[in-house]
Design a protein around this motif. Structure first.
Motif, PDB file in Angstrom:
ATOM      1  N   UNK A 279       0.810  -1.217   0.000  1.00  0.00           N
ATOM      2  CA  UNK A 279       0.000   0.000   0.000  1.00  0.00           C
ATOM      3  C   UNK A 279       0.844   1.269   0.000  1.00  0.00           C
ATOM      4  N   UNK A 280       2.141   1.128   0.277  1.00  0.00           N
ATOM      5  CA  UNK A 280       3.019   2.296   0.366  1.00  0.00           C
ATOM      6  C   UNK A 280       4.318   2.059  -0.411  1.00  0.00           C
ATOM      7  N   UNK A 281       4.232   1.759  -1.703  1.00  0.00           N
ATOM      8  CA  UNK A 281       5.457   1.458  -2.478  1.00  0.00           C
ATOM      9  C   UNK A 281       6.404   2.641  -2.559  1.00  0.00           C
ATOM     10  N   UNK A 282       5.894   3.840  -2.362  1.00  0.00           N
ATOM     11  CA  UNK A 282       6.749   5.029  -2.444  1.00  0.00           C
ATOM     12  C   UNK A 282       7.754   5.076  -1.291  1.00  0.00           C
ATOM     13  N   UNK A 283       7.577   4.268  -0.276  1.00  0.00           N
ATOM     14  CA  UNK A 283       8.478   4.263   0.867  1.00  0.00           C
ATOM     15  C   UNK A 283       9.529   3.155   0.785  1.00  0.00           C
ATOM     16  N   UNK A 284       9.741   2.681  -0.410  1.00  0.00           N
ATOM     17  CA  UNK A 284      10.655   1.555  -0.625  1.00  0.00           C
ATOM     18  C   UNK A 284      12.021   1.767   0.017  1.00  0.00           C
ATOM     19  N   UNK A 285      12.684   2.858  -0.328  1.00  0.00           N
ATOM     20  CA  UNK A 285      14.045   3.074   0.151  1.00  0.00           C
ATOM     21  C   UNK A 285      14.078   3.354   1.650  1.00  0.00           C
ATOM     22  N   UNK A 286      13.193   4.183   2.114  1.00  0.00           N
ATOM     23  CA  UNK A 286      13.191   4.524   3.528  1.00  0.00           C
ATOM     24  C   UNK A 286      12.933   3.283   4.380  1.00  0.00           C
ATOM     25  N   UNK A 287      12.009   2.444   3.929  1.00  0.00           N
ATOM     26  CA  UNK A 287      11.708   1.217   4.658  1.00  0.00           C
ATOM     27  C   UNK A 287      12.885   0.259   4.631  1.00  0.00           C
ATOM     28  N   UNK A 288      13.558   0.210   3.495  1.00  0.00           N
ATOM     29  CA  UNK A 288      14.735  -0.648   3.400  1.00  0.00           C
ATOM     30  C   UNK A 288      15.782  -0.242   4.423  1.00  0.00           C
ATOM     31  N   UNK A 289      16.001   1.054   4.549  1.00  0.00           N
ATOM     32  CA  UNK A 289      16.991   1.525   5.522  1.00  0.00           C
ATOM     33  C   UNK A 289      16.542   1.218   6.955  1.00  0.00           C
ATOM     34  N   UNK A 290      15.279   1.422   7.242  1.00  0.00           N
ATOM     35  CA  UNK A 290      14.782   1.091   8.578  1.00  0.00           C
ATOM     36  C   UNK A 290      15.015  -0.393   8.880  1.00  0.00           C
ATOM     37  N   UNK A 291      14.735  -1.225   7.907  1.00  0.00           N
ATOM     38  CA  UNK A 291      14.885  -2.663   8.066  1.00  0.00           C
ATOM     39  C   UNK A 291      16.340  -3.042   8.338  1.00  0.00           C
TER      40      UNK A 291
END
Length: 373
Positions: A279-291
């Motif tokens: 539902x939030x593909x635009x947060x791909x990079x930010x989520x990757x970094x959080x992960x």
């Protein structure tokens, strides 16, 4: 609903299938996960459905050719330089990544929760939003793992890496892996997840995995965790090339970080994030970094559990310096390609996990965006 698209191998094409690699430690008897995910069964949460593409998910660890990444050389260090490395996701067969990680601002504040040792970050992230109960976002922000206490102290003296050969690295990893299992098993039990221990493969020949086929010294793969069979794979030759046999703290952090991805899988954080990204593909990079930074924080929490026995007590300056200079991306890395966070961000979260000494330090999904660069 958008479907995940398979991503090509980091080696540019399919590999020839080969037999099992040498140096194998027994993996768990677990079939690769397939089909659709509907949330951790123990909490009955419905995240929607995420269709598994061909292949399985891997969480690889990359190091740069020639000791640099995107033209960035790490600062010179006494006793030899540590090569800058990057945790990357280019073989992941999932759609995107979301949320926030942290820009490591070393020395930004400390509080009474930090004991003696590494000075620097000492924060306990707290969610400032209240997502709908039972959603993937709610799970990421309020997972039970954040409410568990410190890992039990381990008697885990580091094994000698010798020349960094396969037998020497295998002995080192066997000892460290046993300590990781012993440390994390009670935490998993506390949250109602009594799962088999993950497997470990130490290889210096091509290896076939549910997450793809990998060859030693190909690309920049150092180590990776495969969610498909809950096994960690470590490239002996690449580790020796990147660090040599003397930088054992880099080995400690690498393996502990990859085990952090196992923690994310067991606790459901990985799968909740996959659902969130639909539902939030635009947060791909930010989520990757959080992960990735969360996995590094879990590595820091484990490091605290072995501080006295490894020992780290008389090497805390080295631990701090290596954590901030050995892993991550350079400031020159374009933000559109920054999947793992700056080297200083990596250092921030490794040290934060160590200083707080408990998993409440590792809710990287709750921090502001200025902490996830």
């Amino acid at each position: 609903m958008r479907r995940a698209r398979p991503v090509s191998s980091p080696y540019g094409g399919p590999q020839d299938r080969v037999g099992p690699p040498p140096g194998v430690l027994p993996p768990p008897q677990a079939a690769p996960w397939q089909g659709q995910y509907s949330g951790p069964p123990q909490q009955g949460q419905q995240y929607g459905q995420y269709q598994q593409p061909q292949g399985q998910w891997a969480q690889p660890y990359y190091g740069p050719p020639g000791g640099q990444f995107n033209g960035f050389q790490p600062p010179k260090r006494r006793g030899g330089g540590v090569r800058i490395l990057v945790f990357s996701i280019s073989v992941l067969a999932f759609l995107g990544v979301s949320l926030v990680v942290i820009i490591a601002l070393l020395g930004r504040g400390s509080d009474s929760t930090a004991g003696p040792g590494v000075t620097g970050p000492s924060i306990v992230p707290t969610a400032t939003t209240k997502p709908q109960k039972g959603t993937a976002e709610d799970f990421l922000l309020n997972a039970n793992i954040y409410r568990t206490g410190p890992l039990p102290v381990q008697n885990c003296k580091a094994e000698d890496l010798g020349t960094g050969s396969l037998p020497a690295q295998k002995v080192y990893y066997q000892k460290l892996f046993a300590c990781l299992n012993d440390a994390w098993r009670p935490i998993f039990k506390e949250i109602g997840q009594e799962k088999p221990d993950p497997g470990l493969v130490v290889f210096d020949k091509p290896v076939v995995t549910p997450c793809g086929n990998f060859a030693p010294l190909s690309g920049r793969v150092l180590a990776f965790y495969c969610y498909g069979n809950q096994v960690m794979y470590t490239d002996v030759l690449q580790m020796n090339k990147a660090f040599g046999p003397k930088q054992d703290l880099a080995y400690l952090m690498t393996i502990s970080h990859e085990y952090g991805h196992h923690v994310q899988g067991v606790t459901g954080l990985f799968y909740a994030r996959m659902s969130y990204l639909q539902d939030h593909p635009e947060q791909k990079l930010e989520s990757s970094r959080r992960n990735e930074l969360q996995a590094s924080c879990f590595a820091g929490v484990f490091s605290k559990a072995v501080e006295q026995s490894y020992p780290l007590s008389n090497r805390l300056d080295e631990f701090k310096e290596q954590s901030s200079n050995s892993f991550g991306e350079s400031p020159e890395t374009p933000e559109t390609e920054r999947t793992h966070g700056l080297a200083t961000s990596q250092g921030f979260w490794i040290q934060n996990g160590f200083n707080i000494g408990a998993n409440k330090a590792c809710n990287t999904f709750a921090v502001n965006t200025d902490l996830v660069k």
